[in-house]
Design a protein around this motif. Structure first.
Motif, mmCIF file in Angstrom:
data_model
loop_
_atom_site.group_PDB
_atom_site.id
_atom_site.type_symbol
_atom_site.label_atom_id
_atom_site.label_comp_id
_atom_site.label_asym_id
_atom_site.label_seq_id
_atom_site.Cartn_x
_atom_site.Cartn_y
_atom_site.Cartn_z
ATOM 1 N N GLN A 1 35.381 22.269 68.009
ATOM 2 C CA GLN A 1 34.960 20.913 68.351
ATOM 3 C C GLN A 1 34.429 20.854 69.778
ATOM 4 O OE1 GLN A 1 34.940 18.279 66.098
ATOM 5 N NE2 GLN A 1 33.718 17.288 67.691
ATOM 6 N N GLN A 2 35.028 21.639 70.647
ATOM 7 C CA GLN A 2 34.573 21.651 72.041
ATOM 8 C C GLN A 2 33.176 22.234 72.178
ATOM 9 O OE1 GLN A 2 37.969 23.737 73.639
ATOM 10 N NE2 GLN A 2 38.967 21.846 74.329
ATOM 11 N N GLN A 3 32.718 22.935 71.148
ATOM 12 C CA GLN A 3 31.340 23.444 71.118
ATOM 13 C C GLN A 3 30.403 22.490 70.369
ATOM 14 O OE1 GLN A 3 31.132 27.657 69.927
ATOM 15 N NE2 GLN A 3 33.293 27.840 70.472
ATOM 16 N N GLY A 4 30.927 21.318 70.004
ATOM 17 C CA GLY A 4 30.100 20.336 69.322
ATOM 18 C C GLY A 4 30.474 20.092 67.876
ATOM 19 N N TRP B 1 30.598 20.057 63.984
ATOM 20 C CA TRP B 1 29.528 20.211 62.987
ATOM 21 C C TRP B 1 28.169 19.778 63.509
ATOM 22 C CZ3 TRP B 1 30.983 23.568 59.825
ATOM 23 C CH2 TRP B 1 32.260 23.577 59.251
ATOM 24 N N GLU B 2 28.090 19.232 64.707
ATOM 25 C CA GLU B 2 26.775 18.950 65.295
ATOM 26 C C GLU B 2 26.078 20.230 65.758
ATOM 27 O OE1 GLU B 2 26.389 15.164 67.699
ATOM 28 O OE2 GLU B 2 28.565 15.460 67.805
ATOM 29 N N ASN B 3 26.839 21.288 65.919
ATOM 30 C CA ASN B 3 26.330 22.548 66.469
ATOM 31 C C ASN B 3 26.140 23.554 65.332
ATOM 32 O OD1 ASN B 3 25.863 24.980 67.768
ATOM 33 N ND2 ASN B 3 27.636 24.844 69.122
ATOM 34 N N ARG B 4 24.922 24.032 65.143
ATOM 35 C CA ARG B 4 24.662 24.970 64.051
ATOM 36 C C ARG B 4 25.407 26.293 64.234
ATOM 37 N NH1 ARG B 4 19.708 23.420 60.761
ATOM 38 N NH2 ARG B 4 19.855 25.548 59.958
ATOM 39 N N GLU B 5 25.815 26.627 65.458
ATOM 40 C CA GLU B 5 26.601 27.849 65.644
ATOM 41 C C GLU B 5 27.966 27.735 64.972
ATOM 42 O OE1 GLU B 5 26.782 29.110 69.697
ATOM 43 O OE2 GLU B 5 24.589 29.067 69.940
ATOM 44 N N VAL B 6 28.483 26.509 64.857
ATOM 45 C CA VAL B 6 29.766 26.311 64.169
ATOM 46 C C VAL B 6 29.606 26.558 62.666
ATOM 47 C CG1 VAL B 6 31.569 24.600 63.651
ATOM 48 C CG2 VAL B 6 30.675 24.819 65.976
ATOM 49 N N ILE B 7 28.418 26.296 62.122
ATOM 50 C CA ILE B 7 28.150 26.637 60.720
ATOM 51 C C ILE B 7 28.340 28.140 60.516
ATOM 52 C CG2 ILE B 7 26.412 26.696 58.892
ATOM 53 C CD1 ILE B 7 25.054 24.298 60.202
#
Length: 460
Positions: A129-132, A134-140
């Protein structure tokens, strides 16, 4: 009348890691958004009860699984906690978590209970979450790697996988209506979160199929039929739009592999369409599920708006409809939700007629009751005849769907034991088993005894 169900029908219940395991910062597990939010704003949680205070499945899973067997279960859904298995969100798995999940799965199998395993049930690791989030495609990509780790570790034992439970709820709660962290009200960000969640789903499905494992992979959706107030064209349009936002936004990509064009057109018209990348459409098309889990609790009744929208207000789905309270509706007086058993039948018929009769099962259905201790009988058990009636009437409509060709393979209740439920904590009890929070004692309710008989008899 006798209601008999097909051979090998799945009788069971559903739970989740975040709501049952406890030990929320123990055994190598890292914080999730729930641990973080509770630390920030404990007053937003009922009686200030947080995610560490659950039924303790992490410690008591052997006894609890013995209870599942006593309750007639042949199947049980729970989830793996990403933050327990891979505490930093990426990297090597936590050995203590690997051992726990192996032991838990083995114990289910030894008791004749098929494990249904979900990969994500609202519990985003805080590091992600601290990396964004699900707004951050890297979390995908991180989620796809986590899913693949689960398939590698447990895929030879688990035959029924689910990528997400109710993926629209973190969208609604976290980015539209402020009842989950990160408490944002911004439709464009919500749409991005929803879109990336389905890309993550499709990436996990692709990883599962690449491994050529025995079994099937699906998704759990809370499908809430949108019933119009009347047959007036404005009410019908309102119901259609509510259905697009709250059902088809996840149902269509999961089952058909693409989004409804009228939803895409609407979001484009209002400047709310999330950004897409080359290859996204092909990935979504590859993410069509083998099995659909259906969570059903109550209907959504809507009507055309009676007033104009304030154009300066945040863009929300409610720009296009109002909620409608149908006169004479049947209510759960202890929870404030409408009880409409036919909804379960209407969902199944729709899947039969519009979605290729995809194999499905009822993955959650249940009745929450506040102050349930007032129904305690002289012998100390909870005499919850209201829950028996609730389950029975939904099963009758499910049975009707089966008689008419719907491909429903099971029924899971939410839930087997009273559990911690997000910011509501223990306000509403749903279990077949009473949890005494002070002592940790488990005591089967009247509904639990009844459900066990139904499961063993494969009908009632």
């Amino acid at each position: 009348m006798q209601y008999r169900f097909p051979d090998h029908f799945w009788w069971g219940s559903a739970s989740s890691a975040a709501q049952a395991e406890g030990a929320s910062l123990q055994g190598g597990k890292a914080a999730t958004i729930w641990d973080h939010w509770f630390a920030l704003q404990p007053q937003r949680f009922h009686q200030q009860v947080g995610p560490a205070d659950t039924s303790g499945f992490y410690q008591h899973y052997r006894d609890d699984i013995a209870l599942l067997r006593q309750l007639g279960h042949n199947s049980f859904r729970t989830s793996i906690a990403w933050a327990r298995l891979i505490p930093q969100g990426v990297g090597e798995p936590n050995p203590e978590a690997v051992q726990f999940y192996h032991d838990m799965i083995d114990t289910l199998l030894a008791n004749g209970i098929e494990p249904f395993i979900c990969l994500f049930h609202f519990d985003m690791p805080l590091t992600m979450q601290q990396q964004g989030g699900w707004e951050n495609r890297e979390v995908i990509a991180a989620y796809a790697d986590y899913a693949d780790t689960c398939f590698r570790l447990f895929g030879h034992k688990v035959k029924h996988w689910f990528t997400f439970n109710e993926p629209i709820v973190p969208v609604e709660g976290g980015y539209l209506y402020d009842f989950h962290y990160p408490n944002v009200v911004d439709f464009r960000r919500a749409a991005t979160v929803a879109y990336h969640t389905m890309l993550a789903h499709a990436a996990a499905v692709t990883r599962f199929r690449t491994r050529q494992l025995e079994g099937e992979i699906g998704i759990i959706l809370n499908l809430t039929p949108s019933y119009p107030r009347s047959t007036h064209s404005a009410d019908l349009k309102a119901a259609h739009l509510a259905d697009l936002f709250f059902n088809r936004s996840f149902l269509d990509p999961a089952v058909l592999g693409h989004y409804p064009q009228d939803l895409v057109d609407l979001l484009r018209e209002y400047g709310q369409l999330p950004a897409s990348h080359p290859g996204d459409a092909e990935l979504l098309a590859a993410g069509k599920v083998d099995l659909l889990g259906i969570n059903y609790y109550q209907p959504r009744r809507v009507k055309a708006r009676d007033s104009a929208v304030n154009p300066a207000s945040p863009f929300l789905p409610e720009w296009f409809f109002d909620y409608y309270e149908m006169p004479g509706r049947k209510m759960n007086p202890h929870r404030g939700w409408e009880i409409y058993e036919q909804g379960i039948y209407d969902i199944l018929c729709r899947l039969r007629d519009e979605y290729g009769n995809i194999p499905s099962y009822i993955s959650e259905n249940g009745m929450g009751v506040e102050g349930e201790e007032k129904f305690r009988a002289a012998d100390g058990h909870i005499a919850d005849s209201y829950r028996i009636e609730f389950i029975r009437e939904h099963l009758r409509w499910l049975h009707q769907g089966l008689q008419e060709g719907c491909q429903c393979r099971g029924y899971h209740l939410w839930t087997f034991i009273d559990n911690w439920s997000w910011s509501n904590a223990y306000k509403n009890r749903y279990g077949l088993v009473r949890l005494e929070r002070e002592s940790g004692e488990r005591r089967i309710k009247q509904s639990g005894d009844w459900f066990a008989q139904v499961a063993r008899n494969n009908g009632f």
